[in-house]
Design an enzyme around this catalytic site. Sequence first.
Site, mmCIF file in Angstrom:
data_model
loop_
_atom_site.group_PDB
_atom_site.id
_atom_site.type_symbol
_atom_site.label_atom_id
_atom_site.label_comp_id
_atom_site.label_asym_id
_atom_site.label_seq_id
_atom_site.Cartn_x
_atom_site.Cartn_y
_atom_site.Cartn_z
ATOM 1 N N ASP A 110 0.826 -1.214 0.000
ATOM 2 C CA ASP A 110 0.000 0.000 0.000
ATOM 3 C C ASP A 110 0.858 1.261 0.000
ATOM 4 O O ASP A 110 0.545 2.236 -0.689
ATOM 5 C CB ASP A 110 -0.914 -0.010 1.231
ATOM 6 C CG ASP A 110 -1.928 -1.134 1.182
ATOM 7 O OD1 ASP A 110 -2.785 -1.108 0.287
ATOM 8 O OD2 ASP A 110 -1.860 -2.037 2.032
ATOM 9 N N GLY A 111 1.935 1.262 0.796
ATOM 10 C CA GLY A 111 2.804 2.434 0.839
ATOM 11 C C GLY A 111 3.433 2.715 -0.514
ATOM 12 O O GLY A 111 3.542 3.877 -0.933
ATOM 13 N N ASN A 143 -2.888 -4.987 2.131
ATOM 14 C CA ASN A 143 -3.275 -5.372 3.497
ATOM 15 C C ASN A 143 -3.762 -4.185 4.327
ATOM 16 O O ASN A 143 -4.074 -4.339 5.501
ATOM 17 C CB ASN A 143 -2.116 -6.092 4.205
ATOM 18 C CG ASN A 143 -0.853 -5.245 4.277
ATOM 19 O OD1 ASN A 143 -0.899 -4.051 4.569
ATOM 20 N ND2 ASN A 143 0.291 -5.876 4.007
ATOM 21 N N ILE A 185 -2.342 -1.695 5.706
ATOM 22 C CA ILE A 185 -1.559 -1.321 6.887
ATOM 23 C C ILE A 185 -0.246 -0.677 6.452
ATOM 24 O O ILE A 185 0.445 -1.167 5.561
ATOM 25 C CB ILE A 185 -1.257 -2.555 7.768
ATOM 26 C CG1 ILE A 185 -2.540 -3.123 8.378
ATOM 27 C CG2 ILE A 185 -0.261 -2.205 8.868
ATOM 28 C CD1 ILE A 185 -3.220 -2.198 9.385
ATOM 29 N N SER A 244 15.034 20.980 -25.926
ATOM 30 C CA SER A 244 15.886 21.896 -25.167
ATOM 31 C C SER A 244 17.164 21.227 -24.687
ATOM 32 O O SER A 244 18.220 21.859 -24.626
ATOM 33 C CB SER A 244 15.120 22.447 -23.956
ATOM 34 O OG SER A 244 14.068 23.291 -24.366
ATOM 35 N N GLU A 301 10.433 12.682 -13.989
ATOM 36 C CA GLU A 301 11.881 12.637 -13.732
ATOM 37 C C GLU A 301 12.296 11.466 -12.845
ATOM 38 O O GLU A 301 13.292 10.785 -13.117
ATOM 39 C CB GLU A 301 12.354 13.957 -13.101
ATOM 40 C CG GLU A 301 12.322 15.140 -14.042
ATOM 41 C CD GLU A 301 10.983 15.872 -14.032
ATOM 42 O OE1 GLU A 301 10.872 16.903 -14.705
ATOM 43 O OE2 GLU A 301 10.048 15.393 -13.341
ATOM 44 N N PHE A 315 15.764 20.465 -12.242
ATOM 45 C CA PHE A 315 14.834 19.368 -12.003
ATOM 46 C C PHE A 315 15.538 18.085 -11.573
ATOM 47 O O PHE A 315 14.887 17.056 -11.345
ATOM 48 C CB PHE A 315 13.991 19.095 -13.248
ATOM 49 C CG PHE A 315 13.130 20.255 -13.669
ATOM 50 C CD1 PHE A 315 12.681 21.178 -12.741
ATOM 51 C CD2 PHE A 315 12.771 20.422 -14.993
ATOM 52 C CE1 PHE A 315 11.894 22.258 -13.128
ATOM 53 C CE2 PHE A 315 11.985 21.496 -15.389
ATOM 54 C CZ PHE A 315 11.543 22.416 -14.454
ATOM 55 N N HIS A 346 20.850 23.726 -18.927
ATOM 56 C CA HIS A 346 20.404 24.986 -18.323
ATOM 57 C C HIS A 346 20.963 25.056 -16.904
ATOM 58 O O HIS A 346 20.248 25.051 -15.912
ATOM 59 C CB HIS A 346 18.880 25.095 -18.336
ATOM 60 C CG HIS A 346 18.288 25.103 -19.717
ATOM 61 N ND1 HIS A 346 18.440 24.052 -20.594
ATOM 62 C CD2 HIS A 346 17.550 26.036 -20.367
ATOM 63 C CE1 HIS A 346 17.821 24.343 -21.736
ATOM 64 N NE2 HIS A 346 17.277 25.540 -21.629
ATOM 65 N N ASP A 404 13.701 32.850 -16.956
ATOM 66 C CA ASP A 404 12.858 31.884 -16.249
ATOM 67 C C ASP A 404 12.900 32.087 -14.733
ATOM 68 O O ASP A 404 12.039 31.584 -14.013
ATOM 69 C CB ASP A 404 13.275 30.440 -16.584
ATOM 70 C CG ASP A 404 12.800 30.030 -17.967
ATOM 71 O OD1 ASP A 404 11.988 30.776 -18.552
ATOM 72 O OD2 ASP A 404 13.238 28.984 -18.463
#
Length: 506
Positions: A3-4, A33, A35, A229, A256, A282, A306, A314
């Site tokens: 689930d995590g 589960n 949990i 780019s 990314e 990024f 960049h 930017d």
Amino acid sequence: CGDGCMMEGIASEACSLAGTLGLGKLILLYDSNNITIEGNTTGAFREDVAARFRAYGWQVIEVADGNDQVAIASAINVAKADKDRPSLIKIKSIIGYGCEAKQGTAGVHGEPLGVDNLKATKKFLGWPEDSDFWVPDEVYAHTAEVAKKGAAKEEAWKALFADYAKAYPELAAEYEDWYRGELPDLWNDEDLFTFTKPDATRNTSGQVLNKLADRIPNFFGGSADLAPSNKSDMKKETYFAKENPEGKNIHFGVREHAMAAICNGIALHGGLRTYCATFFVFSDYLKHGVRMSSIMGLPVTYILTHDSIGVGEDGPTHQPVEQLAALRSIPGMTVYRPADGVETTVAWIAALQNNGPTALVLTRQNLPQYGEVAKNAVKGAYVISDAQGTPDILLLASGSEVEQMLAAQKVLREQGVEARVVSMPSFEVFEKQSAEYKESVLPKAVRARLAMEAASSFGWGKYVGLDGDIISIDTFGASGKAAQVFQKFGITTENVVERALKLLGK
């Protein structure tokens, strides 16, 4: 996965792309589960995961009982049969099953059961209660049979490949070269080192990449939606897709983190030379993938363009400041910030020969070409222009700031000061050189040292020493034309001259 895992952003990134590409060999078993460490997932995670994956274009199979081995095996067979879609097998389970006091709770997520609970669980499962460690005989027998079948399959594959090699010797040899990581002689390929006009290193990187693609047929890579780019596409190659599995470029999309993880997987599989690209700022999104590349020693090349406040209009959100220091701090990571086309070529070839990940940190703005001397970048740092006689001061820089240092050297000479200019594209590579070579570049006797880099000062202290100085950017950037922003933060020839004279007490 659990689930995590399903909550993490990378799961959405990667699974969305897997559905788009129709990766039919991918099967994901989801242990559902409800949990996590903090308890039941109802407080943080109530979505319909099966519906989400159907929306991604996956086949979804659900198994109601995580202890039903027959149903799980059947679901895996159904998943294998679908060649056009990846498959999610959602299996409802009870965490800690068999431990009546703790099953279904966070108490068995990361805590020991304790002596009494362990004994009770063994009793429930029909295992000897007093044994410290016990493996049933039928498990030994089963694993021995699995090993026997696996060995037979391996021998059959070897025989198949031997027959293939007889029928197609050239293709078989190429296949083996790919998996051995064989490369042509690139260092003596002068075409790779030929640049005739000032250009941005992102452009020269693109030129080198495309020349390398002509020489290395197993290149595979792409960008996080920034190839025009980043200059990171192979012009003669098509794009990998569900309908075109022969493509060597790939659209990673704006993903990314998943992009870095996918390249790690490709590198682990072997056979392909892989790279990925995004804007340098990024790199924060993919940093954990980079870290895993380093931990596993994977030869992934990261094209990061960049590279500084030179991004200009930017503004601060897109102008990297702390990222160079962050990447340099990763154990096993090699960072190159080249000053021209030749240094960029050196960085590319070194990346291909590296046993770990390499970051190529590249400019948007045009830079001069320095020619043959820049081949010395292979040693991480080198004297790009020396003083006449013993230097009074050492001027150190990487990337675009080398140009200002060379200009400052001329101005200082007119004022009676002899400066040595050192280009330092890679700290990590320089640190691997002999003590004698490092002394020849940065003689200990010359204590007046000035470094300049359009980024955080962190890391330069070991090269300038207690008596030196650093021109850097220890705040965030500003919005404006590149030249204006460089002027605002003192990344200029004039500032170098002023600070150098101050260091020398003039």
